[in-house]
Design a protein around this motif. Structure first.
Motif, PDB file in Angstrom:
ATOM      1  N   ALA A  57      79.825  32.059 -23.715  1.00  0.00           N
ATOM      2  CA  ALA A  57      79.757  31.596 -25.101  1.00  0.00           C
ATOM      3  C   ALA A  57      79.060  32.643 -25.957  1.00  0.00           C
ATOM      4  CB  ALA A  57      79.009  30.266 -25.183  1.00  0.00           C
ATOM      5  N   ASP A  58      79.237  32.534 -27.280  1.00  0.00           N
ATOM      6  CA  ASP A  58      78.606  33.505 -28.164  1.00  0.00           C
ATOM      7  C   ASP A  58      77.160  33.108 -28.475  1.00  0.00           C
ATOM      8  OD1 ASP A  58      78.556  31.744 -30.421  1.00  0.00           O
ATOM      9  OD2 ASP A  58      80.584  32.336 -30.948  1.00  0.00           O
ATOM     10  N   ALA A  59      76.468  33.974 -29.182  1.00  0.00           N
ATOM     11  CA  ALA A  59      75.037  33.792 -29.433  1.00  0.00           C
ATOM     12  C   ALA A  59      74.729  32.544 -30.249  1.00  0.00           C
ATOM     13  CB  ALA A  59      74.484  35.027 -30.143  1.00  0.00           C
ATOM     14  N   GLY A  60      75.676  32.062 -31.025  1.00  0.00           N
ATOM     15  CA  GLY A  60      75.439  30.873 -31.845  1.00  0.00           C
ATOM     16  C   GLY A  60      75.157  29.631 -31.023  1.00  0.00           C
ATOM     17  N   PHE A  61      75.560  29.620 -29.762  1.00  0.00           N
ATOM     18  CA  PHE A  61      75.343  28.474 -28.893  1.00  0.00           C
ATOM     19  C   PHE A  61      73.964  28.484 -28.244  1.00  0.00           C
ATOM     20  CE2 PHE A  61      79.911  28.597 -29.133  1.00  0.00           C
ATOM     21  CZ  PHE A  61      80.259  27.263 -29.157  1.00  0.00           C
ATOM     22  N   LEU A  62      73.255  29.607 -28.332  1.00  0.00           N
ATOM     23  CA  LEU A  62      72.010  29.797 -27.598  1.00  0.00           C
ATOM     24  C   LEU A  62      70.942  28.790 -27.994  1.00  0.00           C
ATOM     25  CD1 LEU A  62      70.375  31.386 -25.590  1.00  0.00           C
ATOM     26  CD2 LEU A  62      69.786  32.978 -27.400  1.00  0.00           C
ATOM     27  N   LYS A  63      70.546  28.007 -27.026  1.00  0.00           N
ATOM     28  CA  LYS A  63      69.433  27.070 -27.160  1.00  0.00           C
ATOM     29  C   LYS A  63      68.794  27.006 -25.778  1.00  0.00           C
ATOM     30  CE  LYS A  63      68.427  22.515 -28.998  1.00  0.00           C
ATOM     31  NZ  LYS A  63      69.019  21.280 -29.527  1.00  0.00           N
ATOM     32  N   ILE A  67      69.886  25.924 -21.650  1.00  0.00           N
ATOM     33  CA  ILE A  67      69.912  26.815 -20.490  1.00  0.00           C
ATOM     34  C   ILE A  67      69.196  26.137 -19.326  1.00  0.00           C
ATOM     35  CG2 ILE A  67      69.060  29.010 -19.565  1.00  0.00           C
ATOM     36  CD1 ILE A  67      69.561  30.204 -22.361  1.00  0.00           C
ATOM     37  N   ASP A  68      68.055  25.536 -19.613  1.00  0.00           N
ATOM     38  CA  ASP A  68      67.320  24.806 -18.566  1.00  0.00           C
ATOM     39  C   ASP A  68      68.149  23.658 -18.009  1.00  0.00           C
ATOM     40  OD1 ASP A  68      64.990  26.337 -18.658  1.00  0.00           O
ATOM     41  OD2 ASP A  68      64.173  25.167 -20.317  1.00  0.00           O
ATOM     42  N   PRO A  99      61.948  29.115 -15.265  1.00  0.00           N
ATOM     43  CA  PRO A  99      62.676  29.920 -14.274  1.00  0.00           C
ATOM     44  C   PRO A  99      64.150  30.120 -14.633  1.00  0.00           C
ATOM     45  CG  PRO A  99      61.266  28.345 -13.164  1.00  0.00           C
ATOM     46  CD  PRO A  99      61.213  28.015 -14.631  1.00  0.00           C
ATOM     47  N   ALA A 100      64.791  29.100 -15.200  1.00  0.00           N
ATOM     48  CA  ALA A 100      66.211  29.212 -15.574  1.00  0.00           C
ATOM     49  C   ALA A 100      66.406  30.202 -16.717  1.00  0.00           C
ATOM     50  CB  ALA A 100      66.766  27.843 -15.955  1.00  0.00           C
ATOM     51  N   VAL A 101      65.541  30.150 -17.708  1.00  0.00           N
ATOM     52  CA  VAL A 101      65.651  31.075 -18.843  1.00  0.00           C
ATOM     53  C   VAL A 101      65.337  32.498 -18.396  1.00  0.00           C
ATOM     54  CG1 VAL A 101      64.696  31.678 -21.103  1.00  0.00           C
ATOM     55  CG2 VAL A 101      65.228  29.291 -20.579  1.00  0.00           C
ATOM     56  N   ALA A 102      64.339  32.660 -17.544  1.00  0.00           N
ATOM     57  CA  ALA A 102      64.008  33.993 -17.024  1.00  0.00           C
ATOM     58  C   ALA A 102      65.186  34.574 -16.244  1.00  0.00           C
ATOM     59  CB  ALA A 102      62.765  33.913 -16.136  1.00  0.00           C
TER      60      ALA A 102
END
Length: 173
Positions: A57-63, A67-68, A99-102
């Motif tokens: 997905a593109d950066a607009g979805f980043l939250k 991710i966790d 840990p998931a984000v890392a």
């Protein structure tokens, strides 16, 4: 009223990057893509009985909260935002990262992830481009359910056309 257009509906397609077949879609009234990954993965899980192996997905979805939530079943490929400090490597985990984000930050710094993400325009974004080229640019209906119906009709027609192309390609091999 004044003859202009206002964005009111945000259509999300989940498509297989190899076949370009649409496997899921949703229509929201949110002005951003943030927070749209989890509902789409839930929809795909309900439809196919499992989470997608990977999601691009593109950066607009980043939250980062998503991710966790999604990391246990799906490998996420979303670009890492540039840090405010230009000397900091964006792919190195922050002290307060889960840990998931890392793991996501580190993964997105690998050559494999960079190559995969570089091909996003030719794979994941292709379905969106086809939709716009076929006239799915604005809705002339009112109501989210009507906009969703039009999106579903588009997805059905799109998948039928992809079936023809994929069958021809399979027969040629």
């Amino acid at each position: 009223a004044e003859g202009g257009y206002r964005p009111a509906y945000n259509v999300q397609f989940a498509a297989d990057t190899k076949s370009q077949v649409i496997g899921g879609l949703d229509v929201s009234t949110a002005g951003t893509d943030q927070g749209q990954l989890t509902p789409m993965v839930r929809q795909l899980r309900g439809r196919y009985g499992r989470d997608p192996d990977a999601l691009l997905a593109d950066a607009g979805f980043l939250k980062t909260a998503e991710i966790d939530e999604l990391a246990c079943g799906t490998t996420l490929y979303l670009p890492v935002r540039k840090p405010e400090d230009p000397t900091r490597d964006p792919h190195q985990p922050l002290p307060d990262d889960s840990p998931a984000v890392a793991a996501w930050r580190i993964r997105m710094g690998t050559d494999e992830a960079k190559e995969l993400y570089k091909d996003r325009a030719a794979t994941a974004e292709c379905v969106n481009a086809i939709a716009r080229n076929r006239g799915l640019q604005r809705f002339v209906v009112r109501g989210r359910e009507k906009a969703r119906s039009i999106s579903l009709w588009f997805a059905l027609a799109h998948n039928l056309m992809r079936t023809v192309v994929l069958r021809e390609a399979a027969a040629a091999t």
